[in-house]
Design an enzyme around this catalytic site. Structure first.
Site, PDB file in Angstrom:
ATOM      1  N   GLY A 222      -9.520   5.250  -3.621  1.00  0.00           N
ATOM      2  CA  GLY A 222      -8.354   4.385  -3.662  1.00  0.00           C
ATOM      3  C   GLY A 222      -8.490   3.361  -4.759  1.00  0.00           C
ATOM      4  O   GLY A 222      -9.565   3.203  -5.333  1.00  0.00           O
ATOM      5  N   PRO A 223      -7.403   2.654  -5.042  1.00  0.00           N
ATOM      6  CA  PRO A 223      -7.431   1.650  -6.114  1.00  0.00           C
ATOM      7  C   PRO A 223      -8.400   0.510  -5.782  1.00  0.00           C
ATOM      8  O   PRO A 223      -8.775   0.348  -4.621  1.00  0.00           O
ATOM      9  CB  PRO A 223      -5.991   1.136  -6.168  1.00  0.00           C
ATOM     10  CG  PRO A 223      -5.204   1.931  -5.212  1.00  0.00           C
ATOM     11  CD  PRO A 223      -6.118   2.731  -4.364  1.00  0.00           C
ATOM     12  N   GLY A 225      -9.941  -2.960  -4.755  1.00  0.00           N
ATOM     13  CA  GLY A 225      -9.509  -4.061  -3.901  1.00  0.00           C
ATOM     14  C   GLY A 225      -8.765  -3.655  -2.653  1.00  0.00           C
ATOM     15  O   GLY A 225      -8.156  -4.482  -1.993  1.00  0.00           O
ATOM     16  N   THR A 226      -8.813  -2.361  -2.291  1.00  0.00           N
ATOM     17  CA  THR A 226      -8.076  -1.942  -1.107  1.00  0.00           C
ATOM     18  C   THR A 226      -8.950  -1.942   0.135  1.00  0.00           C
ATOM     19  O   THR A 226      -8.481  -1.607   1.212  1.00  0.00           O
ATOM     20  CB  THR A 226      -7.483  -0.535  -1.297  1.00  0.00           C
ATOM     21  OG1 THR A 226      -8.483   0.306  -1.853  1.00  0.00           O
ATOM     22  CG2 THR A 226      -6.284  -0.580  -2.205  1.00  0.00           C
ATOM     23  N   THR A 229     -15.192  -0.914   0.146  1.00  0.00           N
ATOM     24  CA  THR A 229     -16.506  -1.479   0.452  1.00  0.00           C
ATOM     25  C   THR A 229     -16.478  -2.166   1.808  1.00  0.00           C
ATOM     26  O   THR A 229     -17.417  -2.053   2.598  1.00  0.00           O
ATOM     27  CB  THR A 229     -16.909  -2.471  -0.647  1.00  0.00           C
ATOM     28  OG1 THR A 229     -16.769  -1.822  -1.912  1.00  0.00           O
ATOM     29  CG2 THR A 229     -18.333  -2.928  -0.479  1.00  0.00           C
ATOM     30  N   HIS A 444      18.846 -15.214 -19.497  1.00  0.00           N
ATOM     31  CA  HIS A 444      18.061 -13.978 -19.438  1.00  0.00           C
ATOM     32  C   HIS A 444      17.765 -13.603 -17.985  1.00  0.00           C
ATOM     33  O   HIS A 444      18.010 -12.469 -17.562  1.00  0.00           O
ATOM     34  CB  HIS A 444      16.749 -14.190 -20.222  1.00  0.00           C
ATOM     35  CG  HIS A 444      15.829 -13.010 -20.227  1.00  0.00           C
ATOM     36  ND1 HIS A 444      15.626 -12.230 -21.348  1.00  0.00           N
ATOM     37  CD2 HIS A 444      15.049 -12.466 -19.254  1.00  0.00           C
ATOM     38  CE1 HIS A 444      14.765 -11.273 -21.061  1.00  0.00           C
ATOM     39  NE2 HIS A 444      14.394 -11.393 -19.793  1.00  0.00           N
ATOM     40  N   GLU A 445      17.264 -14.565 -17.231  1.00  0.00           N
ATOM     41  CA  GLU A 445      16.884 -14.271 -15.845  1.00  0.00           C
ATOM     42  C   GLU A 445      18.101 -13.942 -14.993  1.00  0.00           C
ATOM     43  O   GLU A 445      18.072 -13.024 -14.173  1.00  0.00           O
ATOM     44  CB  GLU A 445      16.106 -15.441 -15.226  1.00  0.00           C
ATOM     45  CG  GLU A 445      14.762 -15.728 -15.892  1.00  0.00           C
ATOM     46  CD  GLU A 445      13.855 -14.516 -15.973  1.00  0.00           C
ATOM     47  OE1 GLU A 445      13.965 -13.612 -15.128  1.00  0.00           O
ATOM     48  OE2 GLU A 445      13.029 -14.460 -16.910  1.00  0.00           O
ATOM     49  N   HIS A 448      19.150 -10.377 -15.565  1.00  0.00           N
ATOM     50  CA  HIS A 448      18.425  -9.410 -14.717  1.00  0.00           C
ATOM     51  C   HIS A 448      19.014  -9.375 -13.319  1.00  0.00           C
ATOM     52  O   HIS A 448      19.345  -8.312 -12.792  1.00  0.00           O
ATOM     53  CB  HIS A 448      16.953  -9.831 -14.564  1.00  0.00           C
ATOM     54  CG  HIS A 448      16.089  -9.547 -15.750  1.00  0.00           C
ATOM     55  ND1 HIS A 448      16.028  -8.312 -16.336  1.00  0.00           N
ATOM     56  CD2 HIS A 448      15.239 -10.341 -16.448  1.00  0.00           C
ATOM     57  CE1 HIS A 448      15.165  -8.347 -17.349  1.00  0.00           C
ATOM     58  NE2 HIS A 448      14.679  -9.585 -17.447  1.00  0.00           N
ATOM     59  N   ASP A 523       9.922  -6.540 -20.444  1.00  0.00           N
ATOM     60  CA  ASP A 523      11.001  -5.701 -19.895  1.00  0.00           C
ATOM     61  C   ASP A 523      11.060  -4.382 -20.645  1.00  0.00           C
ATOM     62  O   ASP A 523      11.216  -3.317 -20.052  1.00  0.00           O
ATOM     63  CB  ASP A 523      12.359  -6.405 -20.055  1.00  0.00           C
ATOM     64  CG  ASP A 523      12.379  -7.765 -19.389  1.00  0.00           C
ATOM     65  OD1 ASP A 523      11.572  -7.968 -18.472  1.00  0.00           O
ATOM     66  OD2 ASP A 523      13.202  -8.616 -19.794  1.00  0.00           O
TER      67      ASP A 523
HETATM   68  P1  ADP Z   1     -12.818  -2.118  -2.916  1.00  0.00           P
HETATM   69  O1  ADP Z   1     -11.838  -1.125  -2.370  1.00  0.00           O
HETATM   70  O2  ADP Z   1     -12.592  -2.347  -4.368  1.00  0.00           O
HETATM   71  O3  ADP Z   1     -14.228  -1.825  -2.563  1.00  0.00           O
HETATM   72  P2  ADP Z   1     -13.297  -4.377  -1.251  1.00  0.00           P
HETATM   73  O4  ADP Z   1     -13.607  -3.655  -0.012  1.00  0.00           O
HETATM   74  O5  ADP Z   1     -14.444  -4.909  -2.011  1.00  0.00           O
HETATM   75  O6  ADP Z   1     -12.422  -3.474  -2.207  1.00  0.00           O
HETATM   76  O7  ADP Z   1     -12.271  -5.541  -0.903  1.00  0.00           O
HETATM   77  C1  ADP Z   1     -12.351  -6.795  -1.485  1.00  0.00           C
HETATM   78  C2  ADP Z   1     -11.887  -7.852  -0.525  1.00  0.00           C
HETATM   79  O8  ADP Z   1     -10.492  -7.729  -0.279  1.00  0.00           O
HETATM   80  C3  ADP Z   1     -12.530  -7.759   0.823  1.00  0.00           C
HETATM   81  O9  ADP Z   1     -13.719  -8.468   0.870  1.00  0.00           O
HETATM   82  C4  ADP Z   1     -11.490  -8.347   1.755  1.00  0.00           C
HETATM   83  O10 ADP Z   1     -11.601  -9.754   1.778  1.00  0.00           O
HETATM   84  C5  ADP Z   1     -10.196  -8.011   1.083  1.00  0.00           C
HETATM   85  N1  ADP Z   1      -9.573  -6.830   1.670  1.00  0.00           N
HETATM   86  C6  ADP Z   1      -9.301  -5.683   1.040  1.00  0.00           C
HETATM   87  N2  ADP Z   1      -8.721  -4.798   1.849  1.00  0.00           N
HETATM   88  C7  ADP Z   1      -8.624  -5.388   3.059  1.00  0.00           C
HETATM   89  C8  ADP Z   1      -8.121  -4.973   4.343  1.00  0.00           C
HETATM   90  N3  ADP Z   1      -7.578  -3.765   4.527  1.00  0.00           N
HETATM   91  N4  ADP Z   1      -8.191  -5.843   5.356  1.00  0.00           N
HETATM   92  C9  ADP Z   1      -8.736  -7.058   5.169  1.00  0.00           C
HETATM   93  N5  ADP Z   1      -9.232  -7.502   4.012  1.00  0.00           N
HETATM   94  C10 ADP Z   1      -9.179  -6.693   2.953  1.00  0.00           C
HETATM   95 ZN    ZN Z   2      13.167 -10.265 -18.648  1.00  0.00          ZN
HETATM   96 MG    MG Z   3     -15.848  -1.787  -3.820  1.00  0.00          MG
END
Ligand code: ADP
Ligand code: ZN
Ligand code: MG
Length: 623
Positions: A222-223, A225-226, A229, A444-445, A448, A523
């Site tokens: 997945g992308p 920050g999702t 970890t 402009h805004e 849109h 844009d």
């Molecule tokens: P990655 O997918 O890149 O490994 P992480 O697991 O490191 O992302 O997520 C980073 C931080 O974002 C986590 O420590 C948490 O605080 C927050 N976070 C991300 N996804 C969730 C989730 N589903 N629920 C709660 N916190 C989340």
């Molecule tokens: Zn614009």
């Molecule tokens: Mg990670």
């Protein structure tokens, strides 16, 4: 010593040979100059007369005749010490000498009396001892280096010198401090898949009774920050079994073969501690496709990957070692890593939907003091496309803002402002924007927003602002999708392109074509991307029908697309893109021209207020 030699057998190859050669040279020099004189027994040369005298005085004990040199070698005792002596004789004096010797029957006659030391001793002294000496020095030096490096450089080099130790962190379940599944909001499918694993490790009998086998490897994709970890940590918290965690990059080592040794060590430990979980984060660091061109391969990485593949085949799934991997570049992984029996189950950890965002916000809001009346639904709606990490960041920014403003708890305004800060950068109060520029930005805004509102298919706006942001934006329009939509129709995409061109269209209409500004660059970029995707990826034109002309490279990392078509097709695509954007621009201009009075009224209102909400906007539009 044995183990260390064993472990480092390949890494310091060159230095070892280098030192060995130096040692050889030194030993040879010693042999040529120093040892001979040390090893040779001292032989005293005496005169013939003296020899005869010594015979008479009973000093001679043993006599031999050396034919090659024509000399007598004899051992004589004087002052309680044995001396080796030699002497020549008169050529025709043999008989007299013989007679003299016969008179003393305690003199022994020997075939030879060696004047050189024993060859075995010579060999030991001149070769074995020096070599042993050098090995000892080398070993001491190696130990000293290792000690020094471990002490001086924490982590990195220390690991490099402790050859072959995996360095994986081991978490043993700690229900109190660990992350739990309840800390991970949304991501229900991913959680379900992992709950099953945890359950298996708790109660393997339930599964083996039916004959069900759990996958050996589970890959979280997945992308960024999702929460990949985070999910793995939650598994560790829930599992109640040892949890080995290591990042893929920790296998990448300076010396060829050391990454592989680390993998070996990791699996050895895991097998000893089974049932357990092994988590390899950012697995793409070692799992990248192996080089097929046959040139310039990365030996170290390939060896490490091969070792990983071999270990994955080697361990027995029934024993209860489960492998977890996480990556945001699944397409770059080596196919061998993904085949059945290895990382064969893929668990997508996608960007959260509306419900997911709300849940994540609520989870993180628990960690801060927030006023109870905050409407998280509104915030969740305003953050379409944000990842869990960004949402966590939004809450934190809001808390910081509350502190800055001297409040005891977060308010709705704090969170809303922080959403904008995260999306568009902080407000730049100090920025000096001339009145004329402000006016242009306002039109402009509104351009849109008006184009969006006038097309039934476009989502209404929630907020328009002309407060400058640190990101460089002089204003923006926040559009919010009502609920989550997976599919977009052709009309909707065209409507979106028209909305994107709406800003520039308003500028042209009001200030004239010669006075268009640079404010529309973002844009333009977005509109072009959409139009291109319509043609090359979504198959929405007659001319190219449903032919894929582009492939997406990094699905989870921005999604760069690369053309997969002939050059003249590419130029036809470009023509079609220009046509599409032009048509949308035309449409936006005519829409605005038809509603010019509203445009003036709304822009004037925005100029005065600087920020207006979606409701205010719709009310004014309908008047
Ligand atoms: P990655 O997918 O890149 O490994 P992480 O697991 O490191 O992302 O997520 C980073 C931080 O974002 C986590 O420590 C948490 O605080 C927050 N976070 C991300 N996804 C969730 C989730 N589903 N629920 C709660 N916190 C989340
Ligand atoms: Zn614009
Ligand atoms: Mg990670």
């Amino acid at each position: 010593m044995h183990e260390e030699v064993e472990n480092r057998k390949s890494p310091p190859k060159r230095p070892f040979i280098f030192y060995a050669v130096i040692a050889m040279i030194v030993i040879m020099l010693l042999n040529a100059w120093v040892f001979p004189s040390l090893l040779r027994r001292s032989v005293v040369e005496v005169g013939y007369d003296q020899f005869l005298e010594m015979i008479d005085s009973d000093e001679v004990k043993e006599v031999s005749y050396d034919e090659t040199s024509g000399q007598f070698v004899f051992i004589a005792e004087r002052d309680g010490e044995n001396w080796i002596c030699k002497t020549g004789i008169w050529p025709d004096d043999g008989e007299r000498l013989l007679q003299q010797l016969m008179e003393h029957d305690d003199i022994k006659f020997s075939a030879t009396i060696p004047t050189q030391a024993d060859p075995l001793i010579t060999f030991v002294v001149s070769w074995i001892l020096p070599m042993a000496f050098f090995f000892l020095i080398g070993d001491l030096f190696y130990r000293w280096m290792r000690k020094k490096m471990n002490g001086q450089i924490p982590g990195g080099m220390g690991n490099a010198m402790s050859f072959g130790k995996s360095g994986a962190k081991i978490y043993v379940a700690d229900a109190k401090t660990g992350v739990r599944f309840s800390d991970v909001a949304g991501q229900d499918e991913a959680k379900e898949a992992l709950v099953e694993v945890v359950d298996f490790l708790h109660e393997p009998k339930k599964y083996t009774a039916i004959g069900a086998k759990l996958p050996k490897g589970i890959l979280l994709v997945g992308p960024p920050g999702t929460g990949k970890t985070l999910l793995a940590k939650a598994v560790a918290g829930e599992a109640g079994v040892p949890f080995f965690s290591i990042s893929g990059s920790e296998f990448v080592e300076m010396f060829v073969g050391m990454g592989a040794a680390k993998v070996r060590d990791l699996f050895k430990q895991a097998n000893e501690k089974a049932p357990c979980i092994v988590f390899i984060d950012e697995i793409d660091a070692i799992g990248q496709k192996r080089n097929t061109s046959g040139m310039g391969g990365n030996d170290e990485r390939e060896q490490t990957l091969n070792q990983l593949l071999a270990e994955m085949d080697g361990f027995d799934g029934q024993k209860g070692v489960v492998l977890l991997g996480a990556t945001n570049r699944p397409e770059s992984l080596d196919p061998a890593l993904l085949r059945p029996g290895r990382f064969d189950r893929r668990v997508p950890v996608e960007l959260p939907d509306l419900q997911g965002r709300k849940a994540i916000l609520t989870v993180h809001a628990k960690d801060v003091k927030a006023e109870p009346n905050i409407d998280w639904d509104v915030i969740a709606r305003a953050t379409a496309g944000a990842s869990g990490a960004e949402l966590a960041n939004i809450i934190n920014e809001a808390a910081l803002r509350a502190v800055r403003e001297g409040r005891k708890a977060l308010t709705q305004a704090d969170v809303e402002e922080s959403v904008e800060t995260v999306i568009a950068g902080a407000q730049r109060k100090s920025a000096v924007v001339s009145d004329r520029e402000k006016k242009i930005v306002a039109y402009h805004e509104i351009g849109h927003a008006l184009v969006a509102a006038l097309q039934s298919h476009s989502a209404p706006v929630t907020k328009i602002t002309i407060v400058p942001r640190t990101s460089g934006a002089l204003g923006y329009t926040m559009q919010v999708d009502e609920g989550e939509r997976m599919l977009m129709s052709r009309t909707e995409i065209l409507g979106k392109i028209a909305t994107l061109t709406g800003g520039r269209s308003a500028e042209e209409l009001i200030f004239g074509e010669d006075n268009m500004t640079t404010g529309a660059s973002n844009d333009i970029e977005q509109a072009t991307k959409l139009a291109r995707a319509m043609i090359t990826r979504y198959g929405m034109t007659d001319e190219f029908d449903m032919v894929a002309l582009e492939t997406v490279q990094n699905q989870y990392l921005g999604g760069d697309a690369s053309l997969t078509c002939a050059a003249d097709t590419a130029s036809r695509i470009d023509e079609r893109v220009v046509e599409t954007v032009k048509a949308a621009h035309e449409k936006a201009r005519s829409l605005l021209a038809q509603h010019e009075p509203q445009l003036h009224k709304l822009a004037a209102y925005l100029l005065e207020k600087e920020t207006i909400t979606g409701e205010e906007f719709m009310r004014l539009l309908k008047e």
